[in-house]
Design a protein around this motif. Structure first.
Motif, PDB file in Angstrom:
ATOM      1  N   GLY A   1      63.015  19.671-102.139  1.00 52.24           N
ATOM      2  CA  GLY A   1      62.901  20.007-100.730  1.00 52.24           C
ATOM      3  C   GLY A   1      61.591  20.674-100.367  1.00 52.24           C
ATOM      4  N   GLU A   2      60.954  21.364-101.330  1.00 50.57           N
ATOM      5  CA  GLU A   2      59.718  22.085-101.011  1.00 50.57           C
ATOM      6  C   GLU A   2      58.563  21.151-100.685  1.00 50.57           C
ATOM      7  N   PHE A   3      58.613  19.920-101.173  1.00 52.74           N
ATOM      8  CA  PHE A   3      57.593  18.927-100.783  1.00 52.74           C
ATOM      9  C   PHE A   3      58.289  17.584-100.564  1.00 52.74           C
ATOM     10  N   ALA A   4      59.221  17.614 -99.615  1.00 52.92           N
ATOM     11  CA  ALA A   4      60.046  16.434 -99.353  1.00 52.92           C
ATOM     12  C   ALA A   4      59.210  15.240 -98.890  1.00 52.92           C
ATOM     13  N   GLY A   5      58.144  15.505 -98.110  1.00 56.25           N
ATOM     14  CA  GLY A   5      57.299  14.402 -97.647  1.00 56.25           C
ATOM     15  C   GLY A   5      56.639  13.680 -98.800  1.00 56.25           C
ATOM     16  N   THR A   6      56.113  14.449 -99.755  1.00 60.39           N
ATOM     17  CA  THR A   6      55.460  13.864-100.925  1.00 60.39           C
ATOM     18  C   THR A   6      56.462  13.079-101.764  1.00 60.39           C
ATOM     19  N   ALA A   7      57.645  13.678-101.990  1.00 65.92           N
ATOM     20  CA  ALA A   7      58.675  13.000-102.793  1.00 65.92           C
ATOM     21  C   ALA A   7      59.146  11.719-102.107  1.00 65.92           C
ATOM     22  N   SER A   8      59.365  11.785-100.799  1.00 66.08           N
ATOM     23  CA  SER A   8      59.790  10.604-100.052  1.00 66.08           C
ATOM     24  C   SER A   8      58.731   9.509-100.107  1.00 66.08           C
ATOM     25  N   ALA A   9      57.450   9.932-100.008  1.00 72.78           N
ATOM     26  CA  ALA A   9      56.357   8.962-100.044  1.00 72.78           C
ATOM     27  C   ALA A   9      56.292   8.243-101.384  1.00 72.78           C
ATOM     28  N   LEU A  10      56.377   9.003-102.478  1.00 74.33           N
ATOM     29  CA  LEU A  10      56.306   8.383-103.797  1.00 74.33           C
ATOM     30  C   LEU A  10      57.498   7.458-104.027  1.00 74.33           C
TER      31      LEU A  10
ATOM     32  N   GLN B   1      52.425   4.999 -97.556  1.00 72.10           N
ATOM     33  CA  GLN B   1      53.334   6.140 -97.628  1.00 72.10           C
ATOM     34  C   GLN B   1      52.763   7.282 -98.461  1.00 72.10           C
ATOM     35  N   LEU B   2      51.930   6.939 -99.439  1.00 69.48           N
ATOM     36  CA  LEU B   2      51.318   7.977-100.277  1.00 69.48           C
ATOM     37  C   LEU B   2      50.408   8.891 -99.460  1.00 69.48           C
ATOM     38  N   ILE B   3      49.929   8.391 -98.338  1.00 67.39           N
ATOM     39  CA  ILE B   3      49.065   9.192 -97.465  1.00 67.39           C
ATOM     40  C   ILE B   3      49.906   9.987 -96.466  1.00 67.39           C
ATOM     41  N   TYR B   4      50.830   9.324 -95.807  1.00 68.74           N
ATOM     42  CA  TYR B   4      51.608   9.983 -94.762  1.00 68.74           C
ATOM     43  C   TYR B   4      52.485  11.121 -95.305  1.00 68.74           C
ATOM     44  N   GLY B   5      53.066  10.938 -96.503  1.00 67.90           N
ATOM     45  CA  GLY B   5      53.968  11.948 -97.036  1.00 67.90           C
ATOM     46  C   GLY B   5      53.308  13.307 -97.194  1.00 67.90           C
ATOM     47  N   PRO B   6      52.219  13.435 -97.982  1.00 64.51           N
ATOM     48  CA  PRO B   6      51.555  14.735 -98.131  1.00 64.51           C
ATOM     49  C   PRO B   6      50.993  15.279 -96.824  1.00 64.51           C
ATOM     50  N   ILE B   7      50.468  14.385 -95.956  1.00 67.75           N
ATOM     51  CA  ILE B   7      49.952  14.859 -94.672  1.00 67.75           C
ATOM     52  C   ILE B   7      51.067  15.493 -93.851  1.00 67.75           C
ATOM     53  N   SER B   8      52.244  14.896 -93.894  1.00 74.76           N
ATOM     54  CA  SER B   8      53.366  15.451 -93.128  1.00 74.76           C
ATOM     55  C   SER B   8      53.810  16.798 -93.687  1.00 74.76           C
ATOM     56  N   ASP B   9      53.637  17.017 -94.988  1.00 73.95           N
ATOM     57  CA  ASP B   9      53.918  18.336 -95.554  1.00 73.95           C
ATOM     58  C   ASP B   9      52.915  19.371 -95.061  1.00 73.95           C
ATOM     59  N   MET B  10      51.674  18.923 -94.797  1.00 79.67           N
ATOM     60  CA  MET B  10      50.592  19.845 -94.415  1.00 79.67           C
ATOM     61  C   MET B  10      50.545  20.131 -92.918  1.00 79.67           C
TER      62      MET B  10
END
Length: 402
Positions: free
Chosen positions: A334-343, A59-68
């Motif tokens: 909300g500005e980096f929801a993917g990263t927050a969700s991943a962590l 999840q640590l990988i998918y979250g930031p990638i989904s933000d990008m």
């Protein structure tokens, strides 16, 4: 009820089922896998733990990638990896091969678990987000209610390898669903602001945010109790209490029904009492139920009906804890929801895997190690709630996120 909310809940709920199916469906087969591969129960449990470790770390990988790059492309990639891992498990000649293939399966499956949280935060906050989470959990309940039963049926007519072919088919269904029924919720203008550097900074900021961490770990200790149940219940109910795989599947499903049925009241309760009050009350009920269960078993009363009854009550309270703590933790990010969700997902799954392993290591053929694991997790969640949530706020009326 908002038709858009219901449609999104069905799509995201079905996608979220992909990972849990890979856990729940093969639980009734754990003793059989050990027998056919000629290994101990502890070795078979490593296949479950390897899946969960990969499920957490991926999840640590998918979250930031989904933000990008958006939410959908990582879903496609993850689901394809999950399918490949399922095939690897189906043809595994040894427990070592199975453990590695389960790790691959977990790396893929976690995409469909973590990204729906980010998609919800892209669209909603407050009570509407809590209601959507609870609706997703209702659809998600298909897995722990039906997957063990389906698993027991499969192994009655085939063997444990067929289970993984079925999981691969579920992955194919998820891939088709994500292509045709899910819209992209991460606008292109927001993606340009997301980079690897911003993801690292986001993780750093979240790890310093004690409110985020506190709420995440309240949910994590609750989830860990459920993970301890998932990892150890088949041995307790089948080997200790003498249930058949099908009877065990029914017992497992009853507790899952409690968890997900009670979660459906989340939206109404949050609108009436507010997120924080619901969290405090639900965690208190969860802790009291599990502490009572531990006390009864320590006193020497080893009864399957007592165990099932109090777990039914405790997991009902837990059905309120997980969606509300998730919404509160994500509210300001909300500005980096993917990263927050991943962590959040990683921390919760890592703790769940650790607790599952510890409880499994102390397995002595009785229910006591599992019950004590429940109680310790619930009490720690209660203590953390008192520290993290000190005040009660007025009800929050959700609105679409900006």
């Amino acid at each position: 009820m908002n038709a858009k909310l219901i449609r999104m809940a069905i799509v995201l709920g079905l996608l979220s089922v992909i990972g849990p199916v890979a856990i729940d469906m093969y639980l009734p087969a754990l003793p059989e896998i050990g027998g056919q591969l000629g290994v101990t129960d502890a070795s078979v449990q490593l296949s479950l733990m390897s899946f969960m470790a990969a499920f957490a770390l991926g999840q640590l990988i998918y979250g930031p990638i989904s933000d990008m790059i958006g939410r959908k492309p990582p879903l496609y990639i993850g689901t394809l990896v999950f399918i490949a891992g399922s095939i690897g498990c189906a043809v595994a000649p040894s427990v070592e091969w199975l453990i590695v293939s389960r790790f691959v399966q977990g790396i893929g499956g976690c995409a469909a678990m973590s990204l729906p949280r980010a998609i919800v935060r892209d669209e909603y906050t407050g009570a509407e987000a809590a209601q959507l989470f609870s609706l997703i959990m209702l659809v998600f309940s298909i897995s722990p209610i039906l997957a063990p039963l389906a698993g027991s049926v499969v192994i009655a007519f085939g063997d444990w390898r067929l289970l993984f072919w079925v999981m691969g088919a579920v992955g194919v269904f998820g891939l088709i669903l994500s292509v045709v029924a899910l819209k992209e919720t991460r606008p292109k203008h927001l993606r340009t602001e997301s980079t690897i550097g911003s993801a690292i900074r986001g993780y750093g900021m979240l790890l310093k945010d004690w409110n985020f961490l506190g709420l995440t770990f309240i949910g994590a200790f609750g989830m860990s109790a459920f993970m301890a149940f998932i990892g150890n219940s088949s041995f307790v109910f089948i080997e200790h209490y003498g249930l058949t795989p099908t009877e065990y599947s029914l017992a497992f499903s009853v507790n899952a029904v409690s968890f997900f049925a009670v979660s459906q009241s989340t939206g109404i309760l949050v609108k009436r009492f507010g997120l924080q009050r619901v969290v405090r009350t639900a965690v208190t009920g969860f802790a009291l139920s599990m502490a009572l269960l531990a006390g009864i078993f320590i006193a020497g009363i080893d009864n399957m009906w007592v165990l099932s009854g109090l777990m039914f009550v405790a997991f009902g309270f837990l059905g309120l804890v997980l969606p509300t703590t998730g919404v509160l933790a994500m509210e300001e990010h909300g500005e980096f929801a993917g990263t927050a969700s991943a962590l959040m997902g990683t921390l919760q799954m890592v703790l769940g895997a650790v607790v599952m392993g510890i409880v499994g290591a102390f397995h002595d053929g009785t229910a006591i190690p599992m019950v004590l694991g429940f109680a310790i997790c619930a009490i720690l969640a209660f203590i953390l709630t008192q520290v993290t949530i000190r005040t009660t706020v007025t009800p929050v009326v959700g609105a679409p996120a900006e």
